[in-house]
Design an enzyme around this catalytic site. Structure first.
Site: not given
Length: 300
Positions: A244-245
């Site tokens: 999720d980056d």
């Protein structure tokens, strides 16, 4: 020879550029396109002054003789543009667009939440996406009837901690066989391995709520409601090996109040997820996104 056979047919292309910023870049690109007889349909640019970088998207068309190879016009541009790009230290991507052969081949992955995949399939059926959805892959069977309704191939590939490697190997083989170019994670509740992600750089799009990292875990809306948040949102981004980056493509928010219950938050959150994911997919299909660092430029 008939008058119809003498008509020319335009060939369209999109050129994406990023390079060190300097004077005259727009003029050099536009001048070269003009010299090749191209008609610029859309053009957008951006400068990152802090990093000294320049970004540009140009959509253009060339009138080509139907009695000769239409690819010759694009090939001629590539030959002329390559030395200019090298001189200006450009990274560039050129895509032919506008014909069925140019359409992206897309795979959608989902689990048991079907709101995003249902929205994507409906939009595709309505002609909103210029792509071919080659397959719907899921680790559950919940979406099988939905895929059948839209005439999309469905592949059930269960995933457990013990079988994750084998499942990914099956998925990768399937994607390669179908010549998939873009993967959309429409609430696919599995973490992809670094090896899987590495096969598709900047070509896997994910969506999730925007509570991270404040409210992690399986019940983020319940936690947010208990905390009394006033804004909820959703984020769509490219997937990288860091969970999720990846570079963010699109986000949106909705204001809520103390009157909203958990069910209201979940419903509004799902609406936001549909919206931001469909926007991200559309912009990728239209070749409107450039990644640099851990950011994106999304051209108008």
């Amino acid at each position: 020879m008939s008058e119809t056979s003498l008509q020319t047919s335009p060939e369209r292309a999109v050129l994406l550029i990023d390079c060190p910023d300097q004077k005259g870049l727009v003029a050099r690109v536009a001048g070269l396109l003009y010299a090749q007889g191209a008609n610029i349909l859309h053009a957008d640019q951006h400068q990152d002054h802090a990093l000294g970088l320049f970004f540009m998207r140009v959509e253009w068309e060339l009138e080509t003789d139907p009695e000769t190879s239409g690819n010759d016009s694009i090939a001629a541009f590539v030959v002329a543009f390559a030395p200019v790009a090298q001189d200006l230290e450009m990274r560039w991507q050129l895509y032919r667009v506008g014909t069925k052969a140019d359409r992206y081949r897309v795979a959608i992955f989902c689990s048991q939440y079907l709101h995003c995949v249902a929205d994507l399939l409906q939009r595709s059926s309505a002609g909103e996406f210029d792509c071919e959805i080659a397959v719907l892959v899921s680790n559950h069977r919940d979406a099988e009837k939905l895929a059948a309704f839209h005439g999309i191939r469905f592949e059930y590939i269960p995933v457990t901690p013990a079988t994750r490697a084998q499942a990914e190997a099956r998925q990768l083989a399937l994607l390669a066989d179908l010549k998939v170019e873009l993967i959309v994670l429409a609430r696919y509740m599995q973490i992809l391995s670094a090896e899987f992600v590495g096969r598709y750089p900047a070509a896997i799009i994910n969506v999730h709520h925007s509570f991270l990292p404040a409210f992690i875990g399986a019940r983020p809306y319940h936690a947010a409601h208990a905390r009394g948040v006033k804004l909820i949102g959703a984020t769509s981004h490219y997937v990288t090996s860091v969970l999720d980056d990846g570079p963010i493509i699109e986000q949106d928010v909705a204001r809520i109040s103390h009157r909203d219950q958990v069910e209201n938050l979940i419903a509004r959150g799902r609406d936001l997820e549909r919206i931001v994911l469909s926007r991200a997919v559309r912009w990728h299909l239209e070749r409107r996104i450039l990644c640099y660092g851990n950011k994106t430029v999304v051209f108008d």
